[in-house]
Write a protein that holds these residues in place. Structure first.
Motif, mmCIF file in Angstrom:
data_model
loop_
_atom_site.group_PDB
_atom_site.id
_atom_site.type_symbol
_atom_site.label_atom_id
_atom_site.label_comp_id
_atom_site.label_asym_id
_atom_site.label_seq_id
_atom_site.Cartn_x
_atom_site.Cartn_y
_atom_site.Cartn_z
ATOM 1 N N SER A 24 0.839 -1.196 0.000
ATOM 2 C CA SER A 24 0.000 0.000 0.000
ATOM 3 C C SER A 24 0.876 1.248 0.000
ATOM 4 O O SER A 24 1.949 1.268 0.603
ATOM 5 N N PRO A 25 0.441 2.295 -0.672
ATOM 6 C CA PRO A 25 1.211 3.541 -0.691
ATOM 7 C C PRO A 25 1.385 4.141 0.707
ATOM 8 O O PRO A 25 2.423 4.730 1.003
ATOM 9 N N ALA A 26 0.398 3.973 1.585
ATOM 10 C CA ALA A 26 0.521 4.507 2.947
ATOM 11 C C ALA A 26 1.645 3.804 3.702
ATOM 12 O O ALA A 26 2.415 4.443 4.427
ATOM 13 N N TYR A 27 1.762 2.485 3.534
ATOM 14 C CA TYR A 27 2.827 1.723 4.198
ATOM 15 C C TYR A 27 4.196 2.156 3.681
ATOM 16 O O TYR A 27 5.119 2.389 4.456
ATOM 17 N N ALA A 29 4.910 5.010 2.335
ATOM 18 C CA ALA A 29 5.146 6.389 2.782
ATOM 19 C C ALA A 29 5.655 6.411 4.216
ATOM 20 O O ALA A 29 6.576 7.173 4.541
ATOM 21 N N ARG A 30 5.098 5.555 5.078
ATOM 22 C CA ARG A 30 5.580 5.505 6.467
ATOM 23 C C ARG A 30 7.017 5.035 6.535
ATOM 24 O O ARG A 30 7.810 5.561 7.312
#
Length: 146
Positions: A24-27, A29-30
């Motif tokens: 996922s892009p959120a993962y 990004a983190r």
């Protein structure tokens, strides 16, 4: 099972597998934010060496010490927000990383005492701990991946 129903189940399973495998892009990004903050902290730790003003040197050093102390609370905060499965994965990773790090630091210490390895900065030790923990985390969730 009728042929049509079998194909529907097979199709839905392949969709789920694709969703699990795709990051996922959120993962991502983190992870990138964490690496950027780590690099910024390391870069900021060298800044006091090049500053002439004593006050600014001590401000940066104090900020770095506060950030290091705050990291403990931040990790605790995010760990408590994880579900039981992820908490279990992190505990397994720590259980793997601890004996590996103990043996690595024991070997490094023996080599340094016998002057076969030069003394090195504790930032390298911090990066070694981070790398061993990250590898052990990826190994601990390996059996749950498709």
């Amino acid at each position: 099972m009728p042929r049509q129903r079998y194909e529907e189940v097979e199709h839905s399973m392949s969709k789920e597998d694709e969703d699990v495998v795709r990051l996922s892009p959120a993962y991502l990004a983190r992870i990138l934010i964490g690496l950027i903050l780590l690099a910024a902290g390391i870069a900021a730790s060298f800044a006091p060496l090049y500053l002439q003003a004593e006050v600014s040197r001590w401000l940066i050093i104090g900020g770095l010490l506060l950030a290091a102390a705050g990291l403990v609370f931040l990790v605790h905060f995010f760990y408590r927000r994880c579900d039981e499965f992820h908490q279990s994965l992190h505990r397994q990773a720590c259980a793997i990383a601890l004996p590996v790090l103990l043996s690595l630091f024991a070997m490094i210490g023996v080599l340094q005492v016998n002057r076969l390895l030069p003394a090195f900065n504790s930032f390298w030790a911090m990066l070694l701990v981070l790398a061993v923990w990250a590898i052990s985390l990826s190994l601990s969730d390996r059996r749950y991946r498709p």
